[in-house]
Design a protein around this motif. Sequence first.
Motif, PDB file in Angstrom:
ATOM      1  N   LEU A  69       0.840  -1.194   0.000  1.00 53.50           N
ATOM      2  CA  LEU A  69       0.000   0.000   0.000  1.00 53.50           C
ATOM      3  C   LEU A  69       0.878   1.249   0.000  1.00 53.50           C
ATOM      4  CD1 LEU A  69      -2.678  -0.975   2.690  1.00 53.50           C
ATOM      5  CD2 LEU A  69      -2.962  -1.022   0.204  1.00 53.50           C
ATOM      6  N   SER A  70       0.292   2.350  -0.339  1.00 51.64           N
ATOM      7  CA  SER A  70       1.010   3.626  -0.312  1.00 51.64           C
ATOM      8  C   SER A  70       1.083   4.127   1.128  1.00 51.64           C
ATOM      9  CB  SER A  70       0.284   4.653  -1.183  1.00 51.64           C
ATOM     10  OG  SER A  70       0.806   5.957  -0.958  1.00 51.64           O
ATOM     11  N   ASP A  71       2.221   4.740   1.469  1.00 50.62           N
ATOM     12  CA  ASP A  71       2.361   5.255   2.828  1.00 50.62           C
ATOM     13  C   ASP A  71       1.927   6.711   2.953  1.00 50.62           C
ATOM     14  OD1 ASP A  71       4.349   6.483   1.463  1.00 50.62           O
ATOM     15  OD2 ASP A  71       5.998   5.775   2.738  1.00 50.62           O
ATOM     16  N   GLU A  72       1.227   7.208   1.943  1.00 55.27           N
ATOM     17  CA  GLU A  72       0.686   8.568   2.022  1.00 55.27           C
ATOM     18  C   GLU A  72      -0.386   8.618   3.109  1.00 55.27           C
ATOM     19  OE1 GLU A  72      -1.422  11.883  -0.922  1.00 55.27           O
ATOM     20  OE2 GLU A  72      -0.804   9.920  -1.673  1.00 55.27           O
ATOM     21  N   ASP A  73      -0.374   9.656   3.917  1.00 56.11           N
ATOM     22  CA  ASP A  73      -1.306   9.813   5.044  1.00 56.11           C
ATOM     23  C   ASP A  73      -1.114   8.703   6.087  1.00 56.11           C
ATOM     24  OD1 ASP A  73      -2.443  12.030   3.793  1.00 56.11           O
ATOM     25  OD2 ASP A  73      -3.853  10.764   2.681  1.00 56.11           O
ATOM     26  N   LYS A  89      -3.412   1.606   8.242  1.00 60.21           N
ATOM     27  CA  LYS A  89      -3.927   0.923   7.047  1.00 60.21           C
ATOM     28  C   LYS A  89      -3.857  -0.599   7.167  1.00 60.21           C
ATOM     29  CE  LYS A  89      -2.721   4.770   3.994  1.00 60.21           C
ATOM     30  NZ  LYS A  89      -1.876   5.243   2.866  1.00 60.21           N
ATOM     31  N   ILE A  90      -2.984  -1.107   8.036  1.00 57.34           N
ATOM     32  CA  ILE A  90      -2.924  -2.569   8.206  1.00 57.34           C
ATOM     33  C   ILE A  90      -3.542  -3.000   9.539  1.00 57.34           C
ATOM     34  CG2 ILE A  90      -0.912  -2.811   6.710  1.00 57.34           C
ATOM     35  CD1 ILE A  90       0.806  -3.205   9.196  1.00 57.34           C
ATOM     36  N   GLY A  91      -4.284  -2.067  10.156  1.00 54.92           N
ATOM     37  CA  GLY A  91      -5.102  -2.508  11.278  1.00 54.92           C
ATOM     38  C   GLY A  91      -4.687  -2.052  12.651  1.00 54.92           C
ATOM     39  N   PHE A  92      -3.655  -1.203  12.741  1.00 48.11           N
ATOM     40  CA  PHE A  92      -3.316  -0.622  14.041  1.00 48.11           C
ATOM     41  C   PHE A  92      -4.197   0.604  14.278  1.00 48.11           C
ATOM     42  CE2 PHE A  92       0.646  -2.921  13.124  1.00 48.11           C
ATOM     43  CZ  PHE A  92       0.836  -3.586  14.334  1.00 48.11           C
ATOM     44  N   ALA A  93      -4.393   0.935  15.542  1.00 48.25           N
ATOM     45  CA  ALA A  93      -5.254   2.078  15.877  1.00 48.25           C
ATOM     46  C   ALA A  93      -4.509   3.394  15.795  1.00 48.25           C
ATOM     47  CB  ALA A  93      -5.843   1.896  17.279  1.00 48.25           C
ATOM     48  N   LEU A 146      -5.907  -5.337   1.567  1.00 51.86           N
ATOM     49  CA  LEU A 146      -6.505  -4.489   0.529  1.00 51.86           C
ATOM     50  C   LEU A 146      -8.031  -4.498   0.622  1.00 51.86           C
ATOM     51  CD1 LEU A 146      -5.880  -2.688  -1.918  1.00 51.86           C
ATOM     52  CD2 LEU A 146      -6.025  -4.741  -3.362  1.00 51.86           C
ATOM     53  N   GLU A 147      -8.589  -5.681   0.875  1.00 52.41           N
ATOM     54  CA  GLU A 147     -10.046  -5.796   0.985  1.00 52.41           C
ATOM     55  C   GLU A 147     -10.575  -4.924   2.119  1.00 52.41           C
ATOM     56  OE1 GLU A 147     -13.384  -9.204   2.141  1.00 52.41           O
ATOM     57  OE2 GLU A 147     -11.399  -9.814   1.419  1.00 52.41           O
ATOM     58  N   GLN A 148      -9.905  -4.960   3.276  1.00 51.90           N
ATOM     59  CA  GLN A 148     -10.355  -4.156   4.411  1.00 51.90           C
ATOM     60  C   GLN A 148     -10.124  -2.669   4.157  1.00 51.90           C
ATOM     61  OE1 GLN A 148     -12.099  -5.646   6.791  1.00 51.90           O
ATOM     62  NE2 GLN A 148     -11.689  -7.562   5.673  1.00 51.90           N
ATOM     63  N   TYR A 149      -9.027  -2.330   3.497  1.00 50.64           N
ATOM     64  CA  TYR A 149      -8.704  -0.925   3.246  1.00 50.64           C
ATOM     65  C   TYR A 149      -9.731  -0.273   2.325  1.00 50.64           C
ATOM     66  CZ  TYR A 149      -6.058   3.181   1.740  1.00 50.64           C
ATOM     67  OH  TYR A 149      -5.677   4.470   1.450  1.00 50.64           O
ATOM     68  N   ASN A 150     -10.278  -1.044   1.401  1.00 47.24           N
ATOM     69  CA  ASN A 150     -11.241  -0.509   0.439  1.00 47.24           C
ATOM     70  C   ASN A 150     -12.657  -0.424   1.000  1.00 47.24           C
ATOM     71  OD1 ASN A 150      -9.378  -0.073  -1.636  1.00 47.24           O
ATOM     72  ND2 ASN A 150      -9.524  -2.203  -2.342  1.00 47.24           N
ATOM     73  N   ARG A 151     -12.864  -0.905   2.217  1.00 49.38           N
ATOM     74  CA  ARG A 151     -14.173  -0.802   2.844  1.00 49.38           C
ATOM     75  C   ARG A 151     -14.313   0.548   3.558  1.00 49.38           C
ATOM     76  NH1 ARG A 151     -15.578  -6.515   5.907  1.00 49.38           N
ATOM     77  NH2 ARG A 151     -15.729  -7.824   4.031  1.00 49.38           N
ATOM     78  N   PRO A 152     -15.550   0.937   3.868  1.00 51.31           N
ATOM     79  CA  PRO A 152     -15.731   2.114   4.728  1.00 51.31           C
ATOM     80  C   PRO A 152     -15.057   1.877   6.077  1.00 51.31           C
ATOM     81  CG  PRO A 152     -17.810   1.486   3.695  1.00 51.31           C
ATOM     82  CD  PRO A 152     -16.833   0.394   3.380  1.00 51.31           C
ATOM     83  N   CYS A 183     -12.413  -4.723   9.313  1.00 52.46           N
ATOM     84  CA  CYS A 183     -11.910  -5.609  10.379  1.00 52.46           C
ATOM     85  C   CYS A 183     -10.401  -5.407  10.437  1.00 52.46           C
ATOM     86  CB  CYS A 183     -12.240  -7.066  10.073  1.00 52.46           C
ATOM     87  SG  CYS A 183     -11.656  -8.233  11.344  1.00 52.46           S
ATOM     88  N   PRO A 184      -9.884  -4.732  11.452  1.00 56.82           N
ATOM     89  CA  PRO A 184      -8.452  -4.367  11.487  1.00 56.82           C
ATOM     90  C   PRO A 184      -7.568  -5.597  11.680  1.00 56.82           C
ATOM     91  CG  PRO A 184      -9.532  -3.758  13.547  1.00 56.82           C
ATOM     92  CD  PRO A 184     -10.615  -4.245  12.644  1.00 56.82           C
ATOM     93  N   PHE A 185      -6.702  -5.856  10.695  1.00 55.77           N
ATOM     94  CA  PHE A 185      -5.879  -7.065  10.741  1.00 55.77           C
ATOM     95  C   PHE A 185      -4.997  -7.108  11.979  1.00 55.77           C
ATOM     96  CE2 PHE A 185      -1.579  -8.700   9.994  1.00 55.77           C
ATOM     97  CZ  PHE A 185      -1.860 -10.055   9.935  1.00 55.77           C
ATOM     98  N   ALA A 186      -4.241  -6.044  12.233  1.00 56.43           N
ATOM     99  CA  ALA A 186      -3.285  -6.053  13.349  1.00 56.43           C
ATOM    100  C   ALA A 186      -4.005  -6.272  14.676  1.00 56.43           C
ATOM    101  CB  ALA A 186      -2.496  -4.744  13.386  1.00 56.43           C
ATOM    102  N   LYS A 187      -5.103  -5.548  14.882  1.00 50.62           N
ATOM    103  CA  LYS A 187      -5.862  -5.704  16.126  1.00 50.62           C
ATOM    104  C   LYS A 187      -6.424  -7.112  16.250  1.00 50.62           C
ATOM    105  CE  LYS A 187      -9.645  -3.586  18.761  1.00 50.62           C
ATOM    106  NZ  LYS A 187     -10.700  -2.531  18.759  1.00 50.62           N
ATOM    107  N   THR A 188      -6.880  -7.677  15.136  1.00 52.97           N
ATOM    108  CA  THR A 188      -7.415  -9.045  15.136  1.00 52.97           C
ATOM    109  C   THR A 188      -6.340 -10.053  15.501  1.00 52.97           C
ATOM    110  OG1 THR A 188      -9.084  -8.503  13.479  1.00 52.97           O
ATOM    111  CG2 THR A 188      -8.479 -10.818  13.698  1.00 52.97           C
ATOM    112  N   SER A 189      -5.166  -9.905  14.902  1.00 47.45           N
ATOM    113  CA  SER A 189      -4.063 -10.826  15.189  1.00 47.45           C
ATOM    114  C   SER A 189      -3.676 -10.774  16.661  1.00 47.45           C
ATOM    115  CB  SER A 189      -2.851 -10.478  14.313  1.00 47.45           C
ATOM    116  OG  SER A 189      -1.750 -11.317  14.613  1.00 47.45           O
ATOM    117  N   ILE A 190      -3.610  -9.576  17.221  1.00 47.32           N
ATOM    118  CA  ILE A 190      -3.267  -9.413  18.639  1.00 47.32           C
ATOM    119  C   ILE A 190      -4.340 -10.055  19.517  1.00 47.32           C
ATOM    120  CG2 ILE A 190      -3.038  -7.695  20.485  1.00 47.32           C
ATOM    121  CD1 ILE A 190      -1.772  -5.823  18.352  1.00 47.32           C
ATOM    122  N   GLU A 191      -5.609  -9.838  19.162  1.00 48.44           N
ATOM    123  CA  GLU A 191      -6.719 -10.400  19.945  1.00 48.44           C
ATOM    124  C   GLU A 191      -6.695 -11.921  19.918  1.00 48.44           C
ATOM    125  OE1 GLU A 191     -10.333 -10.195  22.256  1.00 48.44           O
ATOM    126  OE2 GLU A 191      -8.698  -8.796  21.826  1.00 48.44           O
TER     127      GLU A 191
END
Length: 732
Positions: A324-328, A333-337, A372-378, A383-391
């Motif tokens: 993914l692009s690191d702009e903004d 973007k990969i699920g961290f808060a 990418l699927e999660q990033y393209n959603r509202p 479903c945040p990947f990083a948070k899910t993995s930690i949980e």
Amino acid sequence: MSTPVTVHHDKTHVLCNVDVAQPIEKIIKTLCLEQFNIQEPAALFALRLLDTEELITDENIRRKIKKNERLKLVSSPLIEAAEICEKLGSTDDRALKLATFSLQKYIKEVEFADEFLKRNGLKSLIEIINNSSGNTLAYALTSMQNLMEHDHGWEDLSFDFINKVINILVKQTLVNICRPATAIIIKLVTADKSSITSAIKSYGFDVLHDAMLKQQNFLTTLVQRLSSADYVLCSNSLCLINALMRHVTDQHWESFMDMMIKLKVRKAVALLMNGVHGEELSKQLLEFQSLFVRQAYRWKRTQVSLHIPSHKAMLEELWTKANLSDEDGKWRKIGFATEAPKWEIQRVGYLGLENMHGFMKKDIDGYQKTILEQYNRPVERRCPFAKTSIEVTELLCDYWDVSTGYTTSTSFQPLLLAFEKIHYITVKAFFRLWNEMEATVDDFPKVSALVRSQLKFALRDEATKQLYEFEKDMLEVEYKIIRDRQLKELELGDDLLSKTPVRNLRGRLYTESYEFVKNQRIKCLLIGDWFQITSTTNVPLNSTTNLGKRTMMNKKWRFYRLSPNTKFLHYSDYLEKTLIRDGVEDLLERIDLSLVTDIMTGPSPQITSPGSPPKFNSKNISNSTIITNNLLSQDLTFSLMSGPDTVLTEFIATNSIQYSEWTDGLNMLFDKNIGSKDTAEFIHILTEIGVKVKLLDLSGEKVEIPQNIEVPNKLPIIGTGGSGFYYDDPFS
């Protein structure tokens, strides 16, 4: 009291009476002069049992010499040691092989070992190990193994010798050579400064580390032997791996654990769990399982740091592989808060980072597609990947007691050893349920509770469950079935008990419950209790040809009590139960608990003495060692072991409660695994009761535990003049 016996010497034998109350030296002197007309000093002779050749000493004479026992008058350990030391210097291969063969047996006796060491026999033995092969090498290694069962004599083994034994272990293929070589290394690894089972503390992991580095295939060989058809070699190899894991020092811990991962040790052990195994191997498998829980706990407590190159590299790869692009910003973007991922991942430490990175490495394309699927959603539907993995890591740690570092499981958990694969499957299940629930960000705790419920269901009967069966339960069972099952569970606790504060509470209460039960069990040992003696002696008085007279009463009961400093187990034998005063002054015998290496459950082949414990031999199980009361269950019998074949004492509990209190009390005293399912369940019940008591005020009203408490900047004021106070009680 005199006991009629038959004594053999050379080619003759005599019938006579022996007074077992007399010192053994006096008995031998009387036999030499009066029965065999021997004028040489009595110190040159010894008595042994004819059938087993076991040495008779002052400590074991009353137990070993029974009515009509057959004895033989032979050379004393002093003479035998001198003769064997001389033969060990022989250049004749046959003579050397016979000498080392005899040495295996005699060196188990402390009297012989002391004389052997005085004559510099250890130097000769090491030289033979360095230069021999075949059966001679096997006998020499076994002799060294048996010598190391004593608490002295091997304090100063050289680095060259240690390196040689490791070399033998790696290069040799004969089972009778590999077995004792492995046992020697186990003894050296465990003889460190922290050991409570070894009187010698001059070795340990650090001493062996350099020697292991010189033999690059050392650990590889151990892992390969876990699949050996030889049961003892397989068990010894796993025992050595466990010893290395338990005693590895902080300096080498990380590199050693990395090597264990590369060699796929957990996979090899999990395969063993699915096979057929005896009691000793089962014990080693449970020990490995327990050590892995401690290892995972240490990983979980290891904080992630960007100053550690490997940690930083894993985080960066998680980002770069997301493509993914690191702009903004990038980490959200990969699920961290936040844009500070290391602070969020500290909840599960390095273990969580390793699992997250492992998910990505297992299927990079699938990882990219998920991100990418999660990033393209509202935003609210992601479903945040990083948070899910930690949980998911946290859920698994709670289920397998990794969060506490203790485990009381008495059954195999092979899927625990596939932790990363279980994490991968469970994360995929989390995303599946998120999609089927059409969840939003606010529903994250609900999805977590549902996954937790299904995880518990999928890991039922874990001891026999295959990985593909777990995967099917997590990824193919319909959402409606999972939800219906969750609703049938205790509605009160399912969501509530999955909250982070409650998980932390359970971890703390579990540790407190374990310590409470440990103190209670050890207190039982300090109070003491009665155990039935497994044999009695009933020898009639005979006044003819006595070497002395003494009436021996049948002793039926033995009282044990742990000393206040917990270093000795005191005991005395009695005809019947009687009042025992506090303290240990009335208990004349004692067992040094530093000699104890294991607690064996079930009846022992032979009852032995704490003072001078004899060794196992299937031929010397006399009638007196057979329990005559058929009502006593073998399930209530346990023994204190010193080494693999020496019984210090045997207990027969009167009921399952006493059995549980003493076996688990001794195990906890030695920091070993709990062997009783009752005690493990007791700790679990105490923990759950503690959690429910703490939550009574919450659960009664079904109050939701807040994840983040917002504190108002200013308290509201009652009244218009700026005066008055705010009360949270509307009736005030």
